[in-house]
Design a protein around this motif. Structure first.
Motif, mmCIF file in Angstrom:
data_model
loop_
_atom_site.group_PDB
_atom_site.id
_atom_site.type_symbol
_atom_site.label_atom_id
_atom_site.label_comp_id
_atom_site.label_asym_id
_atom_site.label_seq_id
_atom_site.Cartn_x
_atom_site.Cartn_y
_atom_site.Cartn_z
ATOM 1 N N PHE A 133 0.824 -1.255 0.123
ATOM 2 C CA PHE A 133 0.005 -0.140 0.156
ATOM 3 C C PHE A 133 0.813 1.261 0.017
ATOM 4 N N THR A 134 1.839 1.446 0.951
ATOM 5 C CA THR A 134 2.752 2.443 0.947
ATOM 6 C C THR A 134 3.482 2.645 -0.557
ATOM 7 N N LYS A 135 3.982 1.684 -1.094
ATOM 8 C CA LYS A 135 4.393 1.801 -2.173
ATOM 9 C C LYS A 135 3.913 2.325 -3.396
ATOM 10 N N MET A 136 2.666 1.447 -3.386
ATOM 11 C CA MET A 136 1.708 1.759 -4.636
ATOM 12 C C MET A 136 1.165 3.405 -4.639
ATOM 13 N N ILE A 137 1.129 3.954 -3.264
ATOM 14 C CA ILE A 137 0.656 5.410 -3.419
ATOM 15 C C ILE A 137 1.949 6.188 -3.557
ATOM 16 N N LEU A 138 3.154 6.032 -2.969
ATOM 17 C CA LEU A 138 4.503 6.746 -3.591
ATOM 18 C C LEU A 138 4.832 6.485 -4.663
ATOM 19 N N TYR A 139 4.684 5.341 -5.483
ATOM 20 C CA TYR A 139 4.887 5.270 -6.918
ATOM 21 C C TYR A 139 3.980 5.916 -7.819
ATOM 22 N N TYR A 140 2.942 6.075 -7.519
ATOM 23 C CA TYR A 140 1.723 6.744 -8.136
ATOM 24 C C TYR A 140 2.296 8.146 -8.149
ATOM 25 N N LEU A 141 2.492 8.720 -6.970
ATOM 26 C CA LEU A 141 2.973 10.234 -7.013
ATOM 27 C C LEU A 141 4.132 10.412 -7.620
ATOM 28 N N HIS A 142 5.187 9.571 -7.748
ATOM 29 C CA HIS A 142 6.235 9.701 -8.385
ATOM 30 C C HIS A 142 6.069 9.671 -9.855
ATOM 31 N N GLU A 143 5.340 8.822 -10.326
ATOM 32 C CA GLU A 143 5.084 8.843 -11.767
ATOM 33 C C GLU A 143 4.337 10.265 -12.104
ATOM 34 N N ARG A 144 3.363 10.680 -11.487
ATOM 35 C CA ARG A 144 2.517 11.994 -11.694
ATOM 36 C C ARG A 144 3.406 13.036 -11.806
ATOM 37 N N LEU A 145 4.534 13.011 -10.658
ATOM 38 C CA LEU A 145 5.675 14.221 -10.709
ATOM 39 C C LEU A 145 6.360 14.069 -11.933
ATOM 40 N N TRP A 146 6.975 12.989 -12.264
ATOM 41 C CA TRP A 146 7.738 12.715 -13.446
ATOM 42 C C TRP A 146 7.079 13.042 -14.741
ATOM 43 N N VAL A 147 5.742 13.210 -14.698
ATOM 44 C CA VAL A 147 5.363 13.720 -16.099
ATOM 45 C C VAL A 147 5.691 15.111 -16.276
ATOM 46 N N ARG A 148 5.705 16.013 -15.080
ATOM 47 C CA ARG A 148 6.155 17.325 -15.456
ATOM 48 C C ARG A 148 7.727 17.521 -15.691
ATOM 49 N N VAL A 149 8.401 16.586 -15.483
ATOM 50 C CA VAL A 149 9.994 16.797 -15.978
ATOM 51 C C VAL A 149 10.167 16.666 -17.219
ATOM 52 N N ASN A 150 10.908 17.624 -17.539
ATOM 53 C CA ASN A 150 11.124 18.016 -19.353
ATOM 54 C C ASN A 150 12.551 17.344 -19.590
ATOM 55 N N ILE A 151 12.562 16.204 -19.602
ATOM 56 C CA ILE A 151 13.727 15.491 -20.101
ATOM 57 C C ILE A 151 13.412 14.267 -21.286
ATOM 58 N N SER A 152 13.747 14.651 -22.315
ATOM 59 C CA SER A 152 13.311 13.886 -23.403
ATOM 60 C C SER A 152 14.107 12.455 -23.809
ATOM 61 N N GLU A 153 15.175 12.633 -23.601
ATOM 62 C CA GLU A 153 16.179 11.545 -23.871
ATOM 63 C C GLU A 153 15.927 10.354 -22.774
ATOM 64 N N SER A 154 15.415 9.425 -23.416
ATOM 65 C CA SER A 154 14.813 8.182 -22.745
ATOM 66 C C SER A 154 15.590 7.489 -21.800
ATOM 67 N N ARG A 155 16.930 7.271 -22.319
ATOM 68 C CA ARG A 155 17.764 6.478 -21.202
ATOM 69 C C ARG A 155 18.309 7.318 -20.214
ATOM 70 N N LYS A 156 18.380 8.591 -20.359
ATOM 71 C CA LYS A 156 18.802 9.574 -19.372
ATOM 72 C C LYS A 156 17.615 9.794 -18.169
ATOM 73 N N ARG A 157 16.586 9.787 -18.947
ATOM 74 C CA ARG A 157 15.298 10.174 -18.146
ATOM 75 C C ARG A 157 15.000 8.674 -17.311
ATOM 76 N N HIS A 158 15.057 7.474 -17.803
ATOM 77 C CA HIS A 158 14.998 6.618 -17.092
ATOM 78 C C HIS A 158 16.042 6.255 -15.999
ATOM 79 N N LEU A 159 17.307 6.605 -16.395
ATOM 80 C CA LEU A 159 18.369 6.501 -15.218
ATOM 81 C C LEU A 159 17.862 7.483 -14.095
#
Length: 142
Positions: free
Chosen positions: A47-73
């Motif tokens: 439960f804690t990880k699902m909430i934290l992960y979802y919030l992490h994903e929503r935050l990263w939508v706003r990060v403007n790094i287009s190069e996929s490997r750098k972004r994924h790292l």
């Protein structure tokens, strides 16, 4: 720019949590020598990880790094920090031993970073939850 749906982030959250929970259960079991403790730690994190992960994903939508490997790292490192702190805390509470929490969290840094990077790369190739604009732009890069 196109839109990424909440459905995609929910699906990524669920698939990552399945992989992550199995890893936590296995590592906790190995470290404590007790399968019941491993199961308690792994299930508690769901439960804690699902909430934290979802919030992490929503935050990263706003990060403007287009190069996929750098972004994924970068996403891998930021998520691993958050995830490790959660694991250490939960493992400590359940086992009653802060050293156990640090051991489980320490091992997870290695296993989970590799697993998370692979998970990100797999989801980069999946179009679920992406609108047509993003799908066409993404396939131009591949």
């Amino acid at each position: 720019m196109g839109k990424i749906s909440h459905k995609r982030h929910i699906a990524k959250t669920i698939t990552w949590r399945l992989v992550g929970t199995l890893d936590t259960i296995l590592l906790s079991w190995i470290i404590t020598g007790n399968p019941a403790t491993g199961l308690k730690i792994g299930v508690s994190e769901v439960f804690t990880k699902m909430i934290l992960y979802y919030l992490h994903e929503r935050l990263w939508v706003r990060v403007n790094i287009s190069e996929s490997r750098k972004r994924h790292l970068l996403k891998t490192f930021s998520w691993r920090f958050i995830g490790t702190m959660d694991t250490v805390f939960i493992s400590w509470i359940i086992s009653g031993n802060p050293i156990t929490g640090l051991k489980v969290g320490g091992l997870e840094v290695i296993t989970k970073m590799a697993l998370y990077y692979c998970h990100e790369r797999a989801w980069y190739r999946i179009n679920f939850g992406l609108d047509k604009i993003i799908r066409s732009e993404k396939w131009k890069k591949i």
